[in-house]
Design a protein around this motif. Structure first.
Motif, PDB file in Angstrom:
ATOM      1  N   CYS A 108       0.846  -1.198   0.000  1.00  0.00           N
ATOM      2  CA  CYS A 108       0.000   0.000   0.000  1.00  0.00           C
ATOM      3  C   CYS A 108       0.882   1.249   0.000  1.00  0.00           C
ATOM      4  N   THR A 109       0.564   2.189  -0.877  1.00  0.00           N
ATOM      5  CA  THR A 109       1.277   3.467  -0.952  1.00  0.00           C
ATOM      6  C   THR A 109       0.274   4.571  -1.243  1.00  0.00           C
ATOM      7  N   GLY A 110       0.771   5.781  -1.382  1.00  0.00           N
ATOM      8  CA  GLY A 110      -0.100   6.888  -1.754  1.00  0.00           C
ATOM      9  C   GLY A 110      -0.606   6.772  -3.178  1.00  0.00           C
ATOM     10  N   ASP A 111      -0.035   5.861  -3.970  1.00  0.00           N
ATOM     11  CA  ASP A 111      -0.451   5.689  -5.367  1.00  0.00           C
ATOM     12  C   ASP A 111      -1.702   4.823  -5.491  1.00  0.00           C
ATOM     13  N   ASN A 112      -1.901   3.915  -4.559  1.00  0.00           N
ATOM     14  CA  ASN A 112      -3.043   2.997  -4.676  1.00  0.00           C
ATOM     15  C   ASN A 112      -4.019   3.100  -3.505  1.00  0.00           C
ATOM     16  N   THR A 113      -3.853   4.119  -2.665  1.00  0.00           N
ATOM     17  CA  THR A 113      -4.786   4.324  -1.549  1.00  0.00           C
ATOM     18  C   THR A 113      -5.183   5.794  -1.457  1.00  0.00           C
ATOM     19  N   LYS A 114      -6.322   6.008  -0.821  1.00  0.00           N
ATOM     20  CA  LYS A 114      -6.759   7.365  -0.492  1.00  0.00           C
ATOM     21  C   LYS A 114      -6.666   7.508   1.023  1.00  0.00           C
ATOM     22  N   VAL A 115      -5.901   8.502   1.475  1.00  0.00           N
ATOM     23  CA  VAL A 115      -5.657   8.680   2.904  1.00  0.00           C
ATOM     24  C   VAL A 115      -6.368   9.933   3.385  1.00  0.00           C
ATOM     25  N   THR A 116      -7.048   9.806   4.502  1.00  0.00           N
ATOM     26  CA  THR A 116      -7.726  10.964   5.116  1.00  0.00           C
ATOM     27  C   THR A 116      -7.328  11.055   6.591  1.00  0.00           C
ATOM     28  N   VAL A 117      -7.451  12.245   7.160  1.00  0.00           N
ATOM     29  CA  VAL A 117      -7.187  12.456   8.582  1.00  0.00           C
ATOM     30  C   VAL A 117      -8.366  13.193   9.188  1.00  0.00           C
ATOM     31  N   SER A 118      -8.786  12.764  10.360  1.00  0.00           N
ATOM     32  CA  SER A 118      -9.949  13.380  10.997  1.00  0.00           C
ATOM     33  C   SER A 118      -9.732  13.468  12.503  1.00  0.00           C
ATOM     34  N   HIS A 126      -6.546  13.187  19.948  1.00  0.00           N
ATOM     35  CA  HIS A 126      -6.192  12.151  18.969  1.00  0.00           C
ATOM     36  C   HIS A 126      -6.746  12.515  17.587  1.00  0.00           C
ATOM     37  N   LEU A 127      -6.027  12.047  16.591  1.00  0.00           N
ATOM     38  CA  LEU A 127      -6.480  12.097  15.202  1.00  0.00           C
ATOM     39  C   LEU A 127      -6.555  10.664  14.675  1.00  0.00           C
ATOM     40  N   LEU A 128      -7.365  10.496  13.660  1.00  0.00           N
ATOM     41  CA  LEU A 128      -7.508   9.164  13.047  1.00  0.00           C
ATOM     42  C   LEU A 128      -7.103   9.223  11.589  1.00  0.00           C
ATOM     43  N   LEU A 129      -6.163   8.357  11.219  1.00  0.00           N
ATOM     44  CA  LEU A 129      -5.778   8.203   9.809  1.00  0.00           C
ATOM     45  C   LEU A 129      -6.532   7.028   9.210  1.00  0.00           C
ATOM     46  N   THR A 130      -7.053   7.223   8.006  1.00  0.00           N
ATOM     47  CA  THR A 130      -7.757   6.154   7.286  1.00  0.00           C
ATOM     48  C   THR A 130      -7.152   6.026   5.900  1.00  0.00           C
ATOM     49  N   ALA A 131      -6.693   4.815   5.564  1.00  0.00           N
ATOM     50  CA  ALA A 131      -6.131   4.539   4.233  1.00  0.00           C
ATOM     51  C   ALA A 131      -7.030   3.520   3.539  1.00  0.00           C
ATOM     52  N   THR A 132      -7.639   3.924   2.426  1.00  0.00           N
ATOM     53  CA  THR A 132      -8.574   3.061   1.694  1.00  0.00           C
ATOM     54  C   THR A 132      -7.959   2.623   0.371  1.00  0.00           C
ATOM     55  N   THR A 198       2.346  15.017   6.209  1.00  0.00           N
ATOM     56  CA  THR A 198       2.791  14.111   5.152  1.00  0.00           C
ATOM     57  C   THR A 198       2.821  12.699   5.713  1.00  0.00           C
ATOM     58  N   VAL A 199       2.152  11.790   5.019  1.00  0.00           N
ATOM     59  CA  VAL A 199       2.066  10.387   5.447  1.00  0.00           C
ATOM     60  C   VAL A 199       2.876   9.532   4.477  1.00  0.00           C
ATOM     61  N   TYR A 200       3.925   8.894   5.013  1.00  0.00           N
ATOM     62  CA  TYR A 200       4.766   8.005   4.212  1.00  0.00           C
ATOM     63  C   TYR A 200       4.403   6.549   4.528  1.00  0.00           C
ATOM     64  N   PHE A 201       4.498   5.701   3.501  1.00  0.00           N
ATOM     65  CA  PHE A 201       4.233   4.270   3.673  1.00  0.00           C
ATOM     66  C   PHE A 201       5.561   3.516   3.752  1.00  0.00           C
ATOM     67  N   THR A 202       5.622   2.564   4.640  1.00  0.00           N
ATOM     68  CA  THR A 202       6.837   1.767   4.790  1.00  0.00           C
ATOM     69  C   THR A 202       6.713   0.455   4.032  1.00  0.00           C
ATOM     70  N   GLY A 203       7.865  -0.075   3.657  1.00  0.00           N
ATOM     71  CA  GLY A 203       7.882  -1.348   2.939  1.00  0.00           C
ATOM     72  C   GLY A 203       7.919  -2.523   3.882  1.00  0.00           C
ATOM     73  N   ARG A 204       8.079  -3.689   3.310  1.00  0.00           N
ATOM     74  CA  ARG A 204       8.034  -4.919   4.089  1.00  0.00           C
ATOM     75  C   ARG A 204       9.157  -5.001   5.118  1.00  0.00           C
ATOM     76  N   SER A 212       4.701   6.747  -3.309  1.00  0.00           N
ATOM     77  CA  SER A 212       4.384   8.168  -3.110  1.00  0.00           C
ATOM     78  C   SER A 212       3.736   8.387  -1.748  1.00  0.00           C
ATOM     79  N   PRO A 213       4.058   9.481  -1.066  1.00  0.00           N
ATOM     80  CA  PRO A 213       3.407   9.799   0.210  1.00  0.00           C
ATOM     81  C   PRO A 213       2.048  10.449  -0.025  1.00  0.00           C
ATOM     82  N   ALA A 214       1.292  10.586   1.020  1.00  0.00           N
ATOM     83  CA  ALA A 214       0.002  11.280   0.947  1.00  0.00           C
ATOM     84  C   ALA A 214       0.158  12.627   1.644  1.00  0.00           C
ATOM     85  N   GLU A 215      -0.275  13.697   0.989  1.00  0.00           N
ATOM     86  CA  GLU A 215      -0.204  15.053   1.542  1.00  0.00           C
ATOM     87  C   GLU A 215      -1.591  15.451   2.037  1.00  0.00           C
TER      88      GLU A 215
END
Length: 243
Positions: A108-118, A126-132, A198-204, A212-215
């Motif tokens: 999962c990366t910013g290229d294949n997911t939609k990330v939101t913060v609420s 607290h904030l909640l991150l959601t990656a779809t 900025t939300v970065y995704f980590t690899g295995r 790509s990160p999510a801004e």
């Protein structure tokens, strides 16, 4: 003379009676023979019905044989058809397996997911991150997201105790969640205000970021401290918000 006549008459009568008796015997013999002759054809006729019965039996046997012969190819055809269907099913299964292979999960990366913060009401601060997953194939949400508030020099701390038992796998349309504890009690008044995240995704291998990160734009009046944390990705929102 009279005596001789009487004797002659008696003899003649006796002879006549004998003749009649012989005639009667002859007639009776002829009648019995005729009756016996008439009975014989009837017996012959009865005997002649036996082959007819045998013919019927043979006919039935022939019919049964024909029926069995006609059924056997049908049975074989059905069996062959069933085997053919099974073969087709096997080919279909192989094709399906090939399809699954081409749709194997990716990271999962910013290229294949939609990330939101609420912002959430509980727990506080607290904030909640959601990656779809927005792609057509599954993806793995490895480890925890790496966060950077505005132009901060260091990445936000990760709460290691929140590590799930298994990597979160997202099918298309499914979501993963991570909670952000903005600051700790020891931060006091040393807080930072930020507007962007900025939300970065980590690899295995959990070494650096991948893809790509999510801004994101943060909710208004978001403050964070150095003792805050972000959890690992979770498959359930409630699990993410327990920290």
């Amino acid at each position: 003379m009279r005596s001789n006549r009487i004797r002659t008459t008696v003899l003649a009568a006796t002879a006549l009676l004998a003749a009649l008796s012989l005639t009667a015997c002859s007639d009776n013999a002829s009648g019995d023979s005729s009756k016996a002759g008439a009975a014989a054809p009837a017996g012959s006729t009865t005997d002649q019905q036996s082959p007819a019965a045998t013919t019927q039996d043979t006919g039935k046997g022939s019919k049964d044989t024909d029926s069995a012969t006609s059924k056997t190819p049908a049975g074989n055809t059905a069996a062959n058809s069933k085997v053919s269907t099974s073969g087709t099913g096997g080919q279909k299964s192989n094709t399906s397996a090939t399809g699954n292979s081409s749709s194997s999960p990716v990271t999962c990366t910013g290229d294949n997911t939609k990330v939101t913060v609420s912002k959430v009401s509980r727990p506080i601060n607290h904030l909640l991150l959601t990656a779809t997953n927005t792609a057509s194939r599954p993806c793995y949400a490895y480890h925890a997201p790496a966060l950077r508030f505005d132009d901060a020099q260091a990445a936000f701390p990760v709460l290691r105790d929140s590590k799930p038992q298994a990597v979160v796998t997202l099918q298309p349309g499914e979501s993963a969640y991570a909670s952000i504890g903005l600051f700790g009690e020891s931060d006091g008044k040393d807080l930072n205000k930020s507007e962007h995240l900025t939300v970065y995704f980590t690899g295995r291998n959990d070494s650096g970021s991948t893809g790509s990160p999510a801004e994101l734009t943060l909710p208004a009046d978001t403050y964070w401290g150095n003792n805050g944390f972000v959890t690992y990705w979770q498959s359930d929102m409630a699990d993410a918000l327990t920290y």
